[in-house]
Design a protein around this motif. Structure first.
Motif, short mmCIF file in Angstrom:
data_model
loop_
_atom_site.label_atom_id
_atom_site.label_comp_id
_atom_site.label_asym_id
_atom_site.label_seq_id
_atom_site.Cartn_x
_atom_site.Cartn_y
_atom_site.Cartn_z
N PHE A 128 30.98 24.51 -19.66
CA PHE A 128 29.75 24.70 -18.89
C PHE A 128 28.85 23.47 -18.97
N VAL A 129 28.69 22.94 -20.18
CA VAL A 129 27.86 21.74 -20.36
C VAL A 129 28.48 20.56 -19.61
N ALA A 130 29.79 20.43 -19.63
CA ALA A 130 30.45 19.35 -18.91
C ALA A 130 30.27 19.50 -17.40
N ALA A 131 30.35 20.73 -16.90
CA ALA A 131 30.17 20.95 -15.46
C ALA A 131 28.75 20.63 -15.03
N VAL A 132 27.76 21.03 -15.82
CA VAL A 132 26.36 20.71 -15.50
C VAL A 132 26.13 19.21 -15.55
N GLY A 133 26.70 18.56 -16.57
CA GLY A 133 26.58 17.10 -16.68
C GLY A 133 27.23 16.38 -15.51
N ALA A 134 28.40 16.86 -15.10
CA ALA A 134 29.09 16.24 -13.97
C ALA A 134 28.32 16.45 -12.66
N ALA A 135 27.62 17.56 -12.54
CA ALA A 135 26.83 17.80 -11.34
C ALA A 135 25.55 16.98 -11.34
N LEU A 136 24.94 16.78 -12.49
CA LEU A 136 23.68 16.05 -12.57
C LEU A 136 23.85 14.53 -12.56
N TYR A 137 25.01 14.03 -12.92
CA TYR A 137 25.18 12.58 -13.00
C TYR A 137 24.90 11.87 -11.69
N PRO A 138 25.54 12.26 -10.57
CA PRO A 138 25.25 11.51 -9.33
C PRO A 138 23.87 11.77 -8.76
N ILE A 139 23.25 12.88 -9.12
CA ILE A 139 21.95 13.22 -8.57
C ILE A 139 20.83 12.56 -9.36
N TYR A 140 20.92 12.58 -10.67
CA TYR A 140 19.79 12.15 -11.49
C TYR A 140 20.07 10.87 -12.28
N PHE A 141 21.18 10.81 -12.99
CA PHE A 141 21.40 9.71 -13.92
C PHE A 141 21.85 8.42 -13.25
N ARG A 142 22.67 8.50 -12.21
CA ARG A 142 23.16 7.28 -11.57
C ARG A 142 22.03 6.48 -10.93
N PRO A 143 21.07 7.11 -10.22
CA PRO A 143 19.95 6.31 -9.70
C PRO A 143 19.11 5.67 -10.80
N LEU A 144 19.03 6.30 -11.96
CA LEU A 144 18.29 5.68 -13.06
C LEU A 144 19.02 4.47 -13.63
N LEU A 145 20.33 4.50 -13.60
CA LEU A 145 21.12 3.38 -14.13
C LEU A 145 21.23 2.23 -13.15
N LEU A 146 21.17 2.51 -11.85
CA LEU A 146 21.31 1.47 -10.82
C LEU A 146 20.13 1.50 -9.86
N PRO A 147 18.93 1.12 -10.32
CA PRO A 147 17.75 1.24 -9.45
C PRO A 147 17.75 0.28 -8.25
N GLU A 148 18.32 -0.93 -8.40
CA GLU A 148 18.31 -1.89 -7.30
C GLU A 148 19.13 -1.37 -6.12
N GLU A 149 20.29 -0.78 -6.41
CA GLU A 149 21.15 -0.25 -5.36
C GLU A 149 20.45 0.87 -4.59
N TYR A 150 19.76 1.74 -5.30
CA TYR A 150 19.10 2.87 -4.64
C TYR A 150 17.84 2.45 -3.91
N LYS A 151 17.14 1.43 -4.38
CA LYS A 151 15.99 0.91 -3.64
C LYS A 151 16.44 0.32 -2.31
N LYS A 152 17.56 -0.41 -2.34
CA LYS A 152 18.09 -0.99 -1.12
C LYS A 152 18.53 0.11 -0.14
N GLU A 153 19.18 1.13 -0.66
CA GLU A 153 19.62 2.25 0.16
C GLU A 153 18.45 2.99 0.79
#
Length: 82
Positions: free
Chosen positions: A14-39
């Motif tokens: 369950f924790v892995a599924a929640v983490g996998a769902a939250l990664y592209p929504i929340y954590f990836r934009p925090l790790l790559l802010p330049e890419e998301y600002k451009k987008e």
């Protein structure tokens, strides 16, 4: 002991599924802010924010008028006195 390992496996899944769902929504934009600002600049090109959300604050009278009738009709039930 088998029950404990099964419970831990279900909980970990369950924790892995929640983490996998939250990664592209929340954590990836925090790790790559330049890419998301451009987008966002590409996606929001040609959009005037004032047309969508006008400047200023919401008039609180609109919200209070919704409950005005209730307060006038039944004050004894709302405030606990007769």
């Amino acid at each position: 002991m088998a029950g404990l390992s099964r419970t831990l496996g279900i909980f970990s899944g369950f924790v892995a599924a929640v983490g996998a769902a939250l990664y592209p929504i929340y954590f990836r934009p925090l790790l790559l802010p330049e890419e998301y600002k451009k987008e966002q600049s590409i996606n929001r090109a040609g959009i005037v924010q004032e047309d969508i959300q006008p400047a200023g604050i919401l008039d609180s009278c609109v919200c209070i008028d919704c409950f005005k009738d209730i307060l006038e009709i039944r004050p004894k039930y709302l405030y606990g006195f007769k």
